[in-house]
Design a protein around this motif. Structure first.
Motif, PDB file in Angstrom:
ATOM      1  N   GLY A 108       0.790  -1.227   0.000  1.00  0.00           N
ATOM      2  CA  GLY A 108       0.000   0.000   0.000  1.00  0.00           C
ATOM      3  C   GLY A 108       0.819   1.270   0.000  1.00  0.00           C
ATOM      4  O   GLY A 108       0.345   2.327   0.450  1.00  0.00           O
ATOM      5  N   HIS A 109       2.050   1.203  -0.530  1.00  0.00           N
ATOM      6  CA  HIS A 109       2.923   2.380  -0.599  1.00  0.00           C
ATOM      7  C   HIS A 109       3.198   2.732  -2.054  1.00  0.00           C
ATOM      8  O   HIS A 109       3.143   1.866  -2.933  1.00  0.00           O
ATOM      9  CB  HIS A 109       4.245   2.109   0.126  1.00  0.00           C
ATOM     10  CG  HIS A 109       4.103   1.831   1.584  1.00  0.00           C
ATOM     11  ND1 HIS A 109       3.766   2.806   2.504  1.00  0.00           N
ATOM     12  CD2 HIS A 109       4.223   0.671   2.289  1.00  0.00           C
ATOM     13  CE1 HIS A 109       3.701   2.263   3.708  1.00  0.00           C
ATOM     14  NE2 HIS A 109       3.965   0.976   3.611  1.00  0.00           N
ATOM     15  N   PRO A 110       3.530   3.998  -2.366  1.00  0.00           N
ATOM     16  CA  PRO A 110       3.902   4.362  -3.731  1.00  0.00           C
ATOM     17  C   PRO A 110       5.166   3.630  -4.158  1.00  0.00           C
ATOM     18  O   PRO A 110       5.972   3.210  -3.319  1.00  0.00           O
ATOM     19  CB  PRO A 110       4.124   5.881  -3.653  1.00  0.00           C
ATOM     20  CG  PRO A 110       4.363   6.167  -2.207  1.00  0.00           C
ATOM     21  CD  PRO A 110       3.576   5.155  -1.441  1.00  0.00           C
ATOM     22  N   GLN A 111       5.344   3.491  -5.465  1.00  0.00           N
ATOM     23  CA  GLN A 111       6.471   2.708  -5.962  1.00  0.00           C
ATOM     24  C   GLN A 111       7.796   3.462  -5.915  1.00  0.00           C
ATOM     25  O   GLN A 111       8.857   2.854  -6.044  1.00  0.00           O
ATOM     26  CB  GLN A 111       6.189   2.232  -7.385  1.00  0.00           C
ATOM     27  CG  GLN A 111       5.048   1.219  -7.444  1.00  0.00           C
ATOM     28  CD  GLN A 111       4.928   0.567  -8.801  1.00  0.00           C
ATOM     29  OE1 GLN A 111       5.703   0.836  -9.714  1.00  0.00           O
ATOM     30  NE2 GLN A 111       3.943  -0.303  -8.939  1.00  0.00           N
ATOM     31  N   LEU A 112       7.748   4.764  -5.737  1.00  0.00           N
ATOM     32  CA  LEU A 112       8.964   5.566  -5.617  1.00  0.00           C
ATOM     33  C   LEU A 112       8.799   6.528  -4.446  1.00  0.00           C
ATOM     34  O   LEU A 112       7.671   6.875  -4.081  1.00  0.00           O
ATOM     35  CB  LEU A 112       9.227   6.352  -6.901  1.00  0.00           C
ATOM     36  CG  LEU A 112       9.651   5.531  -8.128  1.00  0.00           C
ATOM     37  CD1 LEU A 112       9.632   6.400  -9.381  1.00  0.00           C
ATOM     38  CD2 LEU A 112      11.035   4.914  -7.928  1.00  0.00           C
ATOM     39  N   PRO A 113       9.909   6.976  -3.851  1.00  0.00           N
ATOM     40  CA  PRO A 113       9.792   7.940  -2.757  1.00  0.00           C
ATOM     41  C   PRO A 113       9.202   9.256  -3.235  1.00  0.00           C
ATOM     42  O   PRO A 113       9.246   9.579  -4.421  1.00  0.00           O
ATOM     43  CB  PRO A 113      11.240   8.115  -2.279  1.00  0.00           C
ATOM     44  CG  PRO A 113      12.082   7.675  -3.424  1.00  0.00           C
ATOM     45  CD  PRO A 113      11.313   6.623  -4.149  1.00  0.00           C
ATOM     46  N   GLU A 114       8.671  10.009  -2.322  1.00  0.00           N
ATOM     47  CA  GLU A 114       8.101  11.309  -2.652  1.00  0.00           C
ATOM     48  C   GLU A 114       9.165  12.216  -3.244  1.00  0.00           C
ATOM     49  O   GLU A 114      10.316  12.242  -2.789  1.00  0.00           O
ATOM     50  CB  GLU A 114       7.519  11.938  -1.391  1.00  0.00           C
ATOM     51  CG  GLU A 114       6.830  13.276  -1.593  1.00  0.00           C
ATOM     52  CD  GLU A 114       6.278  13.842  -0.301  1.00  0.00           C
ATOM     53  OE1 GLU A 114       5.897  15.017  -0.298  1.00  0.00           O
ATOM     54  OE2 GLU A 114       6.241  13.095   0.698  1.00  0.00           O
ATOM     55  N   ALA A 115       8.806  12.979  -4.275  1.00  0.00           N
ATOM     56  CA  ALA A 115       9.759  13.878  -4.929  1.00  0.00           C
ATOM     57  C   ALA A 115      10.359  14.843  -3.916  1.00  0.00           C
ATOM     58  O   ALA A 115       9.638  15.475  -3.143  1.00  0.00           O
ATOM     59  CB  ALA A 115       9.071  14.644  -6.045  1.00  0.00           C
ATOM     60  N   GLY A 116      11.677  14.938  -3.922  1.00  0.00           N
ATOM     61  CA  GLY A 116      12.372  15.844  -3.015  1.00  0.00           C
ATOM     62  C   GLY A 116      12.639  15.283  -1.637  1.00  0.00           C
ATOM     63  O   GLY A 116      13.326  15.922  -0.830  1.00  0.00           O
ATOM     64  N   ALA A 117      12.112  14.097  -1.341  1.00  0.00           N
ATOM     65  CA  ALA A 117      12.339  13.502  -0.019  1.00  0.00           C
ATOM     66  C   ALA A 117      13.787  13.046   0.102  1.00  0.00           C
ATOM     67  O   ALA A 117      14.382  12.574  -0.875  1.00  0.00           O
ATOM     68  CB  ALA A 117      11.396  12.325   0.196  1.00  0.00           C
TER      69      ALA A 117
END
Length: 230
Positions: A108-117
């Motif tokens: 249930g998580h996005p496939q890539l980290p949040e932009a800029g994280a």
């Protein structure tokens, strides 16, 4: 020694087949994870702050750059040995990236980290674990650039080169990239909660250590040295 890959058009076909197989494997793995969770054989899915999710996010970013660099070399090199090596790196890391994408989807998580994280937050352990900061030093916290990652300028340069210059620069970038990724993979192999995450991380350590030694020998054969590790 790594065998030579097929022709450029044939390599593209094989890569597409490998990608499709990876997608099917990810789907099957996802189904098994869901069934395992429902049966009580697996604990709750890992949280966003966990080693498991952090590793999957960051290593996917790391792997996808390796896939890009290997694809450039595979398409442009005239050296059949390095074409075969690049093909192996590209197909292996594409499959591993797809496997991690499958985990993240099921969890249930996005496939890539949040932009800029920032990266490597999951390795911080409340500020007690020291790791590379991606800029030639060490830190106990998150980083803005993962160790071993090529810069935009370096990737653009790789795209412009041909012949021996292309081969040497590819090997230098990929060697540095592999060494940089080892630290994250080893930490996940030691600290991830899920056995299947630890297993893949350990496989990454073993394969990239082997490929690192191979790239060093390829560079020596071409009279070149590795890049300094930042």
């Amino acid at each position: 020694m790594t065998s030579a890959a097929p022709s450029s058009s044939g390599s593209r076909t094989f890569i597409l087949i490998a990608a499709l197989v990876a997608v099917l494997l990810v789907g099957a793995a996802g189904g098994m994870l869901i069934n395992s969770a429902r049966s009580g054989a697996d604990d709750a899915f890992p949280s966003a702050e966990s080693v498991d999710v952090g590793f999957a996010h960051d290593m996917r970013v790391h792997h996808l750059q390796a896939v890009t660099m290997a694809g450039i070399e595979r398409d442009k090199t005239a050296d059949p040995v390095l074409r075969g090596f690049a093909f192996d790196v590209e197909s292996t890391q594409l499959a591993q990236s797809s496997e991690m994408a499958g985990w993240l989807t099921v969890w249930g998580h996005p496939q890539l980290p949040e932009a800029g994280a920032p990266y490597m937050q999951w390795m911080s352990e409340n500020g007690t674990h020291t790791h590379s900061n991606g800029e030639g030093g060490t830190t106990t916290g998150p980083v803005q650039r993962m160790p071993g990652m090529a810069t935009t300028e370096e990737l653009n340069k790789l795209r412009t080169l041909t012949g021996k210059e292309l081969d040497v620069f590819f090997l230098q970038l990929m060697l540095r990239h592999h060494v940089g990724g080892l630290e994250m993979a080893q930490y996940a192999a030691d600290h991830a909660a899920k056995g299947y995450v630890r297993n893949l991380a350990d496989k990454i350590v073993q394969s990239q250590e082997s490929e690192t030694n191979l790239m060093k020998s390829y560079l020596a054969e071409r009279g070149a040295q590795p890049l300094p590790f930042p």
